[in-house]
Scaffold this motif. Structure first.
Motif, PDB file in Angstrom:
ATOM      1  N   GLY A  33     -23.751 -24.086  28.941  1.00 20.61           N
ATOM      2  CA  GLY A  33     -22.975 -24.215  30.162  1.00 20.61           C
ATOM      3  C   GLY A  33     -22.612 -25.481  30.585  1.00 20.61           C
ATOM      4  N   CYS A  34     -22.203 -25.844  31.829  1.00 22.77           N
ATOM      5  CA  CYS A  34     -21.901 -27.154  32.372  1.00 22.77           C
ATOM      6  C   CYS A  34     -23.270 -27.905  32.495  1.00 22.77           C
ATOM      7  N   ASP A  35     -23.134 -29.127  31.979  1.00 21.32           N
ATOM      8  CA  ASP A  35     -24.377 -29.840  32.292  1.00 21.32           C
ATOM      9  C   ASP A  35     -24.355 -30.302  33.980  1.00 21.32           C
ATOM     10  N   VAL A  81     -24.855 -21.590  34.663  1.00 23.59           N
ATOM     11  CA  VAL A  81     -25.123 -21.623  33.320  1.00 23.59           C
ATOM     12  C   VAL A  81     -25.625 -20.228  32.680  1.00 23.59           C
TER      13      VAL A  81
END
Lengths: 89, 452
Positions: free
Chosen positions: A9-11, A73
């Motif tokens: 997912g996005c950090d 995430v």
């Protein structure tokens, strides 16, 4: 029993810490950890040892899934054998 | 240690390409459940199935959770009931179907297969009556599946049974007319039926099988299609190689799940069925694999060759991945369950005759095909005879699962819902086969030498 945990997912700040905290509470040992970012998509993988885990697999899976939803995430936990059997003879 | 790329590949196959274990099927022998008293036999059947399969669904769910691989269906197959019911005096075969239905409900499986008869060479005293009970059995139960084997390569084709099955299919359609003739979706007519098929509706536990066994059917047309989409312009050697590699990986999943399920349930591991079984979901279509090879639409000239390559490569890749391979093993081409097949029929690319040709080179046969409700029984019998002839001569399994939906006309669409999808009503050749089917008797077994 060993399992692979993947987070995709996005950090964001504290992501690994949050996941690790759940594992620590469940008495799950992290054997190996790696992470990469591909085209803005953060991917983390952990190899974990569940032998001394103090809860059942389904409960740990649920906690990780919920945490993933909270953080936005995708968190998965899968027994290692699925990867071994698909990619190794 | 497995590397990141491999882990991500597995996850992508499951998440984006619909890789799944289609079914874990527990085969249970009911040979010790016979009784002169029908009720006693039914009690024995119910008790035995619920005892053996009590943990089947839970075990499947546990494995799904732990390995993160979806296991779509948990099912049971049993010894052909015609054999078990034969010694019961009353001849009330529908009671057996009800016992199976209750056992399926109790254990939580979605289908139970084996309300079946093997009559490829001829009928026993009770077989004819048993088959006559199929429409009532299918219309008064939810989860029972039925199959009848009417031909084998060694025995030839029992044309009396072929004639009867045309009528049985019509009767089943009429009895379940309120439900879009759904009873027919649970009824398969086979040639060369296999004893260890885990897939419904044709699963039964053959008489050569052990007491109890776990058979697993894998699936993954989406994975194969995705792999082929990256191969634009490659030659067929490369295409076949890619399919083999992909089938190997898919089958390894099946092998792992089969081993795990059989050890947890304390039951012997039977086989992994290497089938590419589509679902109506987008990206889970066998037709789209054929189209990825360069056909504008499934059904275009070249489709049979493409399917032959696919079927063969799936087997070659899968065989090495599993210690025991069996069942039907090949590509399934059920029309209503495959989004690409449905589109192909609707745009006129795919006809019943082309599907028949395709069944010469792939697993099974004319599957989940909706035809007009006014199709005569003799025409359905003749379609079965054609399909059986293909199986008998080519020494392969063929089957017919055809659904004459009452009042449905060519071009309409009948929606069954769920995994069964929706089927466009296909046109059937309107010329009569009445006198041909009326002959009855048996078509002799073909010659096994002088092959050309």
């Amino acid at each position: 029993m060993r399992a692979v945990i993947t987070v995709i997912g996005c950090d964001k700040v504290g992501l690994i810490a949050e996941i690790s905290a759940i594992l620590a509470k469940a008495n799950v040992n992290i054997l190996d950890i790696s992470q990469t970012t591909m085209q803005d998509l953060f991917t983390m993988m952990m190899l974990t040892d569940l032998d001394k885990m103090n809860m059942d697999f389904a409960m740990l899976k649920e906690q990780l899934t919920l945490k993933g939803q909270e953080l936005g995430v995708d968190v998965r936990i899968q027994r290692e054998e699925i990867f071994q059997s698909m990619h190794r003879i | 240690m497995i590397n990141q790329k491999e882990i991500l590949e597995t996850i992508r196959m499951i998440q984006n390409e619909n890789l799944d274990i289609r079914t874990i099927t527990m085969g249970i022998s009911l040979r010790d459940c016979c009784s002169e008293d029908t009720d006693k036999a039914c009690t024995r059947i119910y008790d035995k199935i619920t005892r053996y399969a009590k943990d089947l669904v839970k075990t499947g769910d546990d494995i799904e959770k732990e390995y993160g691989i979806p296991i779509i269906n948990k099912r049971i197959s049993v010894t052909p009931i015609s054999i078990i019911a034969e010694s019961s005096r009353s001849g009330d075969y529908v009671k057996f179907a009800h016992a199976l239905d209750r056992a399926a409900t109790e254990t939580g499986v979605n289908f139970i297969g084996g309300f079946s008869a093997l009559v490829h060479k001829g009928y026993t005293n009770s077989d004819r009556g048993f088959i006559a009970a199929i429409p009532e059995a299918l219309s008064s139960t939810d989860r029972v599946c039925s199959s009848v084997n009417v031909a084998t390569t060694r025995a030839g084709i029992n044309m009396d049974a072929v004639r009867q099955m045309g009528e049985i299919i019509k009767e089943t359609a009429n009895k379940t007319a309120h439900n879009k003739a759904f009873g027919c979706a649970k009824l398969v007519v086979f040639a060369n039926a296999v004893e260890d098929n885990p897939f419904m509706a044709g699963a039964f536990h053959g008489i050569g099988e052990p007491e109890c066994v776990i058979n697993v059917g894998v699936s993954g047309p989406g994975v194969v299609a995705a792999a082929l989409k990256k191969m634009d312009g490659s030659d067929f050697g490369a295409v076949a190689e890619t399919i083999k590699r992909t089938a190997f990986k898919i089958t390894r999943m099946g092998q792992l799940v089969a081993r795990e399920a059989s050890s947890r349930l304390g039951v012997s591991f039977g086989i992994v069925d290497l089938s590419l079984a589509p679902t109506p979901a987008i990206g889970d279509s066998v037709a789209h694999i054929l189209e990825a090879m360069g056909l504008e639409r499934c059904g275009a000239p070249g489709t049979t060759a493409a399917l032959a390559l696919l079927n063969d490569a799936v087997k070659k890749g899968g065989v090495m991945a599993s210690s025991y391979v069996g069942g039907l093993s090949g590509a399934f081409i059920p029309v209503s369950e495959d989004a690409g097949m449905i589109e192909a029929v609707q745009c006129g690319a795919l006809s019943l005759e082309k599907l028949e040709a395709m069944t010469c080179v792939c697993s099974v046969g004319l599957d989940m095909i909706v035809i007009p409700g006014d199709t005569p029984a003799s025409t359905i019998s003749a379609i079965i005879a054609d399909e059986a002839a293909i199986g008998v001569v080519n020494q392969k399994t063929t089957a017919v699962r055809i659904i004459p939906v009452p009042n449905a006309k060519e071009g309409e669409v009948v929606d069954f819902g769920g995994l069964f999808g929706s089927g466009p009503v296909m046109g059937v050749n309107r010329f009569s086969s009445e006198a041909f089917i009326a002959r009855g008797g048996r078509i002799p077994a073909p010659l096994h030498s002088l092959k050309n």
